[in-house]
Design an enzyme around this catalytic site. Structure first.
Site, PDB file in Angstrom:
ATOM      1  N   GLN A 289      -4.372  -1.349   9.564  1.00 45.45           N
ATOM      2  CA  GLN A 289      -4.361  -2.694   8.968  1.00 45.45           C
ATOM      3  C   GLN A 289      -4.972  -3.710   9.939  1.00 45.45           C
ATOM      4  OE1 GLN A 289      -3.284  -3.475   5.747  1.00 45.45           O
ATOM      5  NE2 GLN A 289      -4.169  -5.469   6.222  1.00 45.45           N
TER       6      GLN A 289
ATOM      7  N   ASP B  25     -10.941   3.162   3.860  1.00 47.66           N
ATOM      8  CA  ASP B  25     -11.184   1.720   3.711  1.00 47.66           C
ATOM      9  C   ASP B  25     -12.680   1.441   3.533  1.00 47.66           C
ATOM     10  OD1 ASP B  25      -9.072  -0.052   3.589  1.00 47.66           O
ATOM     11  OD2 ASP B  25      -8.731  -0.062   5.760  1.00 47.66           O
TER      12      ASP B  25
ATOM     13  N   LYS C  57       0.836  -1.204   0.000  1.00 49.81           N
ATOM     14  CA  LYS C  57       0.000   0.000   0.000  1.00 49.81           C
ATOM     15  C   LYS C  57       0.870   1.253   0.000  1.00 49.81           C
ATOM     16  CE  LYS C  57      -3.848  -2.393   2.122  1.00 49.81           C
ATOM     17  NZ  LYS C  57      -4.595  -2.757   3.320  1.00 49.81           N
TER      18      LYS C  57
END
Ligand SMILES: NC(=O)c1ccc[n+]([C@@H]2O[C@H](COP(=O)([O-])OP(=O)(O)OC[C@H]3O[C@@H](n4cnc5c(N)ncnc54)[C@H](OP(=O)(O)O)[C@@H]3O)[C@@H](O)[C@H]2O)c1
Length: 297
Positions: A96, A119, A52
């Site tokens: 994460q 997200d 990412k």
């Protein structure tokens, strides 16, 4: 033989467009910023986070890394998230998952705040999506929608069967596909472990989406001829011929499925690259909103 849906290629094209959007917003004095928070040392999470961050660098998004020990308290992690939320240079915050067991993922997701939730996991953003008033869409399902659009498959009126009902893939995807909107408007069935006769459902699907996390659980004989098959699954299976000792496979048994389907995504190289691309896109959306807000004071 099915045509391959090349997620890497679609993703590369989309990233060109994202790079241009980043340049435009930078010209307006805003550098898009993504905070990437990693707790602990789970190797898979490490490699996702590295990918990412590399993708951010590639399109000109500034990433703010935070690597935290696995024994961090929930209160300290909440404070880290709050600091990023207050930081005007940060347009998106990604924590994460999974998190260590002593930390509530729900509390952390809530703390990110809907306005920086690139997200797309915050309850407000999921609710907005359900109501057809989306802000940030969850990245993996959003990537699946983009793949369908790219190959020119309109889900309108089609039977779509999704295998899996997780909060990050199956449920949001069902909600996107069922909207009365362009690029959606499908008749959607969602299957899970309590579904009886799975193959009865999968065989009816014009578009079959596998997101069960079970290697090879969908074989060619469970697929309707000429169906479009999207394989979200990423599973490690032992492979002594590889240096790592494993290889990645999807939920679909590719070799039998490609003989039946009209289009199919490979694993790796199908949905996976799209997930990160949609994260970049959401981050730039957020930066564009910042650029169009009047400056404070
Ligand atoms: N490519 C990407 O970027 C990406 C992103 C996210 C996830 N993934 C992959 O996608 C897969 C799914 O991820 P997830 O997070 O959604 O997994 P998850 O939270 O474990 O959910 C799996 C879902 O599949 C259902 N399921 C499991 N086995 C089944 C079976 N034999 N028949 C029917 N339904 C079954 C489960 O049903 P119940 O609800 O009844 O338990 C559950 O709803 C995983 O392989 C994951 O690695 C890939």
């Amino acid at each position: 033989m099915a045509q391959i849906i090349d997620g890497k290629q679609v993703s590369a094209r989309m990233r060109e467009d994202i790079r241009r959007r980043v340049e435009t917003v930078r010209d307006r004095g805003v550098i898009p910023g993504l905070a990437v928070v990693l707790v602990g040392d789970n190797p898979a999470s490490h490699s996702y986070v590295k990918a990412k961050e590399a993708a951010c660098g590639d399109v000109g998004i500034r990433s703010f890394d935070r690597r935290l020990p696995s024994d961090i308290t929930e209160a300290d992690l909440l404070a880290e998230v709050a600091a990023f939320r207050a930081n005007p240079d940060v347009d998106g915050i990604l924590v994460q998952l999974p998190l260590p067991h002593h930390i509530s993922e729900e509390r952390i997701t809530d703390a990110i705040g809907s306005e920086k939730d690139v997200d797309g996991f915050h309850p407000e953003n999921l609710g907005r999506m359900l109501l057809g008033r989306p802000r940030f869409l969850p990245c993996t399902p959003f990537g699946v929608m983009k793949l369908l659009e790219t190959i020119g498959i309109d889900p309108a009126g089609k039977e779509v069967v999704i295998v899996g009902r997780s909060n990050i893939v199956g449920k949001p995807l069902a909600s996107m596909l069922v909207q009365k909107a362009r690029g959606a408007n499908a008749t959607v069935t969602v299957c899970h472990t309590a579904t009886e006769r799975l193959e009865y459902h999968t065989k009816r699907a014009d578009i079959l989406i596998a997101a069960a996390g079970k290697a090879g659980c969908i074989s060619g004989d469970m697929i309707k001829p000429q169906a479009v098959v999207i394989d979200v699954g990423v599973n490690r299976v032992e492979d002594a011929s590889r240096k790592s000792g494993y290889r990645l496979v999807g939920d679909v048994d590719f070799s039998s499925a490609e003989r039946v389907a009209s289009w199919i995504t490979p694993v790796p190289g199908g949905v996976g690259p799209m997930t990160i691309t949609m994260l970049l896109s959401n981050t730039v959306d957020s930066a564009e909103s910042r650029a169009s807000r009047p400056a404070d004071g």
